[in-house]
Write a protein that holds these residues in place. Structure first.
Motif, PDB file in Angstrom:
ATOM      1  N   VAL A 211     -10.492 -13.524 -24.537  1.00 38.83           N
ATOM      2  CA  VAL A 211      -9.442 -14.962 -25.253  1.00 38.83           C
ATOM      3  C   VAL A 211      -9.718 -14.813 -26.845  1.00 38.83           C
ATOM      4  N   VAL A 212      -7.985 -14.732 -27.123  1.00 38.38           N
ATOM      5  CA  VAL A 212      -8.119 -14.417 -28.837  1.00 38.38           C
ATOM      6  C   VAL A 212      -7.437 -16.380 -29.518  1.00 38.38           C
ATOM      7  N   VAL A 213      -7.835 -16.412 -30.429  1.00 44.11           N
ATOM      8  CA  VAL A 213      -7.348 -17.923 -30.525  1.00 44.11           C
ATOM      9  C   VAL A 213      -7.389 -17.877 -31.658  1.00 44.11           C
ATOM     10  N   ALA A 214      -5.811 -18.183 -32.554  1.00 43.94           N
ATOM     11  CA  ALA A 214      -5.112 -18.308 -33.567  1.00 43.94           C
ATOM     12  C   ALA A 214      -4.545 -19.298 -33.884  1.00 43.94           C
ATOM     13  N   HIS A 215      -5.287 -20.399 -35.051  1.00 45.17           N
ATOM     14  CA  HIS A 215      -5.118 -21.438 -36.052  1.00 45.17           C
ATOM     15  C   HIS A 215      -5.750 -21.014 -36.701  1.00 45.17           C
ATOM     16  N   HIS A 216      -5.402 -22.734 -37.514  1.00 42.70           N
ATOM     17  CA  HIS A 216      -6.804 -22.298 -39.116  1.00 42.70           C
ATOM     18  C   HIS A 216      -7.505 -23.457 -38.895  1.00 42.70           C
TER      19      HIS A 216
ATOM     20  N   LEU B 215      -9.693 -16.027 -34.358  1.00 42.70           N
ATOM     21  CA  LEU B 215      -8.791 -14.794 -35.486  1.00 42.70           C
ATOM     22  C   LEU B 215      -9.202 -15.142 -37.104  1.00 42.70           C
ATOM     23  N   HIS B 216      -9.373 -16.979 -37.093  1.00 44.25           N
ATOM     24  CA  HIS B 216      -9.235 -17.677 -38.055  1.00 44.25           C
ATOM     25  C   HIS B 216     -11.181 -17.659 -39.060  1.00 44.25           C
ATOM     26  N   ALA B 217     -11.791 -17.735 -37.977  1.00 45.90           N
ATOM     27  CA  ALA B 217     -13.415 -18.429 -37.818  1.00 45.90           C
ATOM     28  C   ALA B 217     -13.593 -17.089 -38.913  1.00 45.90           C
ATOM     29  N   GLU B 218     -13.101 -15.650 -38.193  1.00 45.03           N
ATOM     30  CA  GLU B 218     -14.457 -14.031 -38.064  1.00 45.03           C
ATOM     31  C   GLU B 218     -13.528 -13.629 -39.645  1.00 45.03           C
TER      32      GLU B 218
ATOM     33  N   ASP C  14      -7.466 -10.713 -41.179  1.00 45.84           N
ATOM     34  CA  ASP C  14      -6.568 -10.682 -42.545  1.00 45.84           C
ATOM     35  C   ASP C  14      -5.585 -10.191 -41.740  1.00 45.84           C
ATOM     36  N   PRO C  15      -4.599 -10.883 -41.427  1.00 39.74           N
ATOM     37  CA  PRO C  15      -3.544 -11.089 -40.848  1.00 39.74           C
ATOM     38  C   PRO C  15      -2.239  -9.183 -41.568  1.00 39.74           C
ATOM     39  N   ARG C  16      -2.576  -9.480 -43.035  1.00 32.39           N
ATOM     40  CA  ARG C  16      -1.646  -8.621 -43.771  1.00 32.39           C
ATOM     41  C   ARG C  16      -2.116  -7.275 -43.653  1.00 32.39           C
TER      42      ARG C  16
ATOM     43  N   ALA D  82       1.151 -16.348 -37.959  1.00 28.43           N
ATOM     44  CA  ALA D  82       1.224 -15.041 -38.579  1.00 28.43           C
ATOM     45  C   ALA D  82       0.456 -14.123 -38.730  1.00 28.43           C
ATOM     46  N   LEU D  83      -0.739 -14.891 -38.289  1.00 32.21           N
ATOM     47  CA  LEU D  83      -2.467 -14.887 -38.354  1.00 32.21           C
ATOM     48  C   LEU D  83      -2.236 -13.937 -36.802  1.00 32.21           C
TER      49      LEU D  83
END
Length: 227
Positions: free
Chosen positions: A14-19, A48-51, A54-56, A102-103
């Motif tokens: 389960v992938v969560v993408a929020h800051h 993704l944010h908590a871990e 880096d999406p770049r 973007a994340l």
């Protein structure tokens, strides 16, 4: 990285993408993880944010079209292993400009890479299943909702998951995610309602949870998995 044990050997990523950890997106991801666990999955919850992902794009993770065996960065390969270990992948995200933030896009760019997720006659991700849960601020009766859902299905289910060999992919579009209802009228004007509060707000989010649960259950039912 959060792992939740289960007696079943099926795994759901389960992938969560929020800051923000207190966002409705993060809440929905946690509730989704609970439902998958109840359905017998071992859950890997990837925030993704908590871990600190880096999406770049980097030089190390830039595709080399002449070498599909390229060794990508340690970070990308660690995430690749988590995708490989999963039978089901569920991405939970806010809809930005009728697309993913973007994340999440950067995670796909760097991790679902050439030679790993695509570029082979026998895809490494073949047979996996994918659910995209997108939270949208638009109201359910906004004329844009149908087109938004269709666009997300095309770009995410067909353009990404199917292209990478997933056997099944679906988009669950969860409207009315904002406390202030907003829609675009027939003339293109933006209509923003009053903020929802008190018992009305509790009822709104209870209904939101119900619709999110139904999206997960519909996805599992399509694969013959009891929810």
């Amino acid at each position: 990285m959060t792992h939740r044990s289960s007696s079943n050997d099926r795994t759901a990523l389960v992938v969560v993408a929020h800051h923000r950890a207190d966002s409705l997106t993060a809440h929905t991801a946690r509730r989704t993880a609970d439902r998958l666990e109840a359905a017998g999955y071992r859950v890997d919850l990837l925030d993704l944010h908590a871990e600190g992902f880096d999406p770049r794009m980097t030089t190390a993770d830039q595709p080399d079209w002449g070498d599909r065996e390229k060794a990508y960065s340690d970070e990308a390969r660690a995430h690749m292993r988590r995708v490989l270990d999963a039978d089901v992948v569920v991405a939970v995200f806010p809809v930005y400009w009728q697309s993913v933030p973007a994340l999440l896009k950067g995670w796909i760019d760097r991790v679902w890479n050439y030679g790993f997720a695509y570029g082979r006659s026998k895809p490494r991700l073949a047979g996996k299943r994918m659910l995209w849960l997108g939270l949208a601020g638009a109201t359910a009766d906004d004329p844009i909702t149908e087109a938004m859902h269709a666009l997300l299905e095309t770009s995410l289910s067909e353009g990404i998951a199917s292209y990478c060999g997933f056997s099944h992919s679906a988009v669950g579009l969860l409207t009315d995610a904002e406390e202030r209802p907003q829609r675009v009228d027939a003339e293109g004007g933006l209509l923003v309602g009053d903020a929802v509060a008190g018992a009305e707000r509790e009822a709104q989010y209870a209904d939101f949870d119900r619709r999110a649960r139904e999206a997960v259950e519909k996805f599992l039912a399509a694969e013959g998995v009891a929810a």
